[in-house]
Scaffold this motif. Structure first.
Motif, PDB file in Angstrom:
ATOM      1  N   ALA A   1       0.828  -1.207   0.000  1.00 22.82           N
ATOM      2  CA  ALA A   1       0.000   0.000   0.000  1.00 22.82           C
ATOM      3  C   ALA A   1       0.862   1.256   0.000  1.00 22.82           C
TER       4      ALA A   1
ATOM      5  N   PHE B   1       0.446   4.161  -2.681  1.00 23.47           N
ATOM      6  CA  PHE B   1       0.032   5.510  -2.297  1.00 23.47           C
ATOM      7  C   PHE B   1       1.098   6.557  -2.552  1.00 23.47           C
TER       8      PHE B   1
ATOM      9  N   ASP C   1       3.212   9.325  -4.067  1.00 26.10           N
ATOM     10  CA  ASP C   1       2.894  10.322  -5.090  1.00 26.10           C
ATOM     11  C   ASP C   1       4.113  10.508  -5.980  1.00 26.10           C
TER      12      ASP C   1
ATOM     13  N   ARG D   1      -6.383   2.243   3.638  1.00 28.13           N
ATOM     14  CA  ARG D   1      -6.429   3.495   2.884  1.00 28.13           C
ATOM     15  C   ARG D   1      -5.318   4.469   3.257  1.00 28.13           C
ATOM     16  N   GLY D   2      -4.584   4.171   4.315  1.00 24.88           N
ATOM     17  CA  GLY D   2      -3.496   5.052   4.716  1.00 24.88           C
ATOM     18  C   GLY D   2      -2.650   4.417   5.795  1.00 24.88           C
TER      19      GLY D   2
ATOM     20  N   ARG E   1       1.659   8.116   4.352  1.00 20.84           N
ATOM     21  CA  ARG E   1       1.101   7.831   3.037  1.00 20.84           C
ATOM     22  C   ARG E   1      -0.407   7.650   3.154  1.00 20.84           C
ATOM     23  N   GLY E   2      -1.104   8.095   2.139  1.00 16.81           N
ATOM     24  CA  GLY E   2      -2.553   7.949   2.144  1.00 16.81           C
ATOM     25  C   GLY E   2      -3.113   7.824   0.744  1.00 16.81           C
ATOM     26  N   ASP E   3      -4.224   7.129   0.643  1.00 14.11           N
ATOM     27  CA  ASP E   3      -4.943   7.004  -0.616  1.00 14.11           C
ATOM     28  C   ASP E   3      -5.642   8.331  -0.888  1.00 14.11           C
ATOM     29  N   ARG E   4      -5.316   8.953  -2.024  1.00 16.12           N
ATOM     30  CA  ARG E   4      -5.880  10.268  -2.327  1.00 16.12           C
ATOM     31  C   ARG E   4      -7.372  10.201  -2.638  1.00 16.12           C
TER      32      ARG E   4
END
Length: 540
Positions: free
Chosen positions: A357, A361, A363, A398-399, A417-420
């Motif tokens: 993940a 995630f 960028d 998700r993060g 880190r996170g899912d945008r």
């Protein structure tokens, strides 16, 4: 500068007539061009000479001696030749000051560049002669063509004679330009600031020092980065973690170990930098370390502030926490949950999912961070790291956050880190989850992101801020569009942290541009720069 000026200034006619009796016109023109080139190269050598580079001294001696001859050949310029002689004598007398070691890899790079550009120039010159073979005087053979092309690299005329001056000039310019390019590229590479791969001698002992003294500095654990070298004090009671970037020996944080042994470790690190001609610099050290570095001869300025939250004092109640409280409540109502666990307590499946993940995630492909980032996740050596896994209502990851140990009772934020595509407020939920779980985890303090020049943003919001401060604030806001300086400060300030100053240490103000470039390169803000990331970084 004298070489450049005298090389392009009109020659004295009386002296030129005397010179022309012994030297052909082509030789005089070559000497004038060589004088200009020698002057420009001597200017370029200035930085290496200032850092005590032995190789820069060697090249400067050769160029100074050559300039004496060139000044005489180009027009019997006795005054300029005397100046070149004085420079040569000064260099020879002060040779003991130029002892910095050279990077051996640069020698081979320089030879490759010299051979490559030289071969290209020779080939182009030979091809031009071959194309114009029917415009030559007489019937010179292939050997004469090769001799003409080879001598042209040095700006000299060979045995081939052209019927038209244009053809002769074209060959001369082509080969001469390639010869200058080969010499210039080789010299630039030869004098390029040296670098060195990580020297990780004594890593097991570093772990012992971290277990004893890791609580002194929130950045101590980041000394375990694989790209940092270790410089030990003679008795191995303290160590400095650093990396060489573009000729800058860049340390980060405080020395690790007994504070009484810091001066010896700092002295060993500075001596190593001097021996190699590197510029020493320290990013983000604390107050005590700043004083130690200043005693060792470095200048110290405030770089920014680190946000530290005491878990026992943290609460979501009160008006100042309204924004965070609303974000967290909204996420919880949406079914988001967080799991807070040490890496060693995660199952193999959970850990592999977290690593996958984190990559998903990210960028962009760039892994940012140097001074306040570990740049790895899921490594068995980091079993004590704390992970926060944020899941949505369907149980999807998700993060995540990764926090590294800060002694026995602290944590330092490493990875975020996170899912945008996740709902807004996921970061706040994960950070609050750590702070609220602090007491159960035995964690007393948590270090969040570092805010560069935080005081400028904080004071600019106050009543009565002066014009200079407001201008400085506008400049930093403009820079924030690229480097997220203000957004990091705002993101930290919402948790009402205690702000702890961090400092930059450097030899002299004139070294700051080189240090800034090295720091931005180490933090992956300069090439190879491909895209912006979301990792925790120290912006300089």
């Amino acid at each position: 500068m004298l070489d450049v000026v005298t090389g392009i200034a009109p020659p004295r006619q009386g002296r030129m007539a005397t010179v022309m009796e012994f030297v052909p016109a082509a030789g005089v023109l070559t000497a004038r061009a060589g004088t200009v080139v020698a002057g420009l190269l001597l200017i370029y050598l200035g930085a290496g000479l200032r850092r005590g580079k032995h190789r820069a001294w060697q090249v400067a001696v050769v160029l100074s001696a050559a300039s004496i001859v060139l000044h005489l050949v180009k027009g019997l310029d006795y005054a300029a030749a005397v100046v070149g002689g004085v420079l040569l004598v000064v260099l020879l007398v002060t040779r003991d000051r130029f002892t910095a070691l050279a990077d051996q890899r640069n020698r081979w790079r320089a030879l490759k560049a010299l051979a490559g550009f030289g071969a290209a120039g020779f080939g182009l010159g030979f091809l031009e002669i071959a194309i114009r073979a029917d415009h030559l005087v007489g019937a010179p053979g292939v050997v004469a063509w090769a001799e003409e092309a080879a001598l042209g690299l040095a700006g000299l005329d060979g045995p081939v004679v052209f019927r038209h001056h244009f053809a002769a000039g074209l060959v001369a310019y082509t080969t001469g330009a390639c010869g200058l390019l080969a010499a210039g590229a080789a010299l630039v590479l030869l004098l390029r600031p040296g670098s060195r791969g990580p020297q990780r001698d004594g890593e097991e002992h570093l772990h012992e020092l971290l277990s004893r003294y890791g609580g002194q500095d929130s950045l101590a654990y980041f000394a375990l980065r694989a790209d940092k070298s270790l410089m030990w004090s003679p008795d191995r009671a303290a160590v400095i973690a650093y990396r060489v970037v573009n000729g800058v020996s860049l340390a980060a944080g405080d020395p690790i170990g007994a504070e009484s042994a810091w001066p010896e470790a700092i002295g060993a690190w500075l001596a190593d930098a001097h021996r190699h001609g590197w510029t020493p610099a320290v990013l983000g050290c604390g107050n005590a370390a700043g004083k130690a570095y200043r005693k060792a001869g470095l200048d110290v300025v405030e770089l920014g502030d680190e946000a530290i939250v005491e878990t026992a004092a943290f609460s979501l109640t009160g008006r100042p926490m309204r924004g965070v409280r609303q974000a967290v409540n909204r996420m919880r109502r949406a079914g988001y949950t967080c799991r807070v666990a040490r890496q060693r307590d995660l199952t193999e499946t959970e850990l592999s999912d977290a690593v996958r993940a984190a990559e998903l995630f990210r960028d962009g492909p760039v892994e940012r961070g140097f001074s306040m980032a570990l740049s790895r996740l899921g490594d068995p050596r980091d079993a004590d790291c704390l992970l926060v896994l944020g899941h949505d209502a369907e149980g999807r990851l998700r993060g995540l956050l990764q926090l590294v140990p800060w002694g026995d009772d602290g944590l330092s934020l490493d990875l975020m880190r996170g899912d945008r595509t996740a709902d807004n407020g996921l970061t706040e939920l994960m950070v609050v989850a750590v702070l609220e779980a602090g007491e159960a985890l035995g964690v007393r303090r948590v270090s969040l992101n570092f805010a560069v020049l935080r005081s400028v943003f904080a004071r600019a919001d106050e009543l009565g801020a002066g014009p200079v401060l407001r201008l400085w604030h506008r400049l930093l806001r403009a820079a924030s569009r690229l480097w997220q300086i203000e957004s990091l400060y705002r993101a930290n300030a919402k948790y009402l942290p205690v702000w702890v100053p961090r400092y930059l240490c450097f030899p002299t103000a004139r070294d700051l541009p080189r240090i800034a470039v090295a720091a931005l390169t180490a933090e992956a803000f300069l090439p190879p720069l491909r895209s912006r990331g979301a990792d925790r970084v120290l912006v300089s």
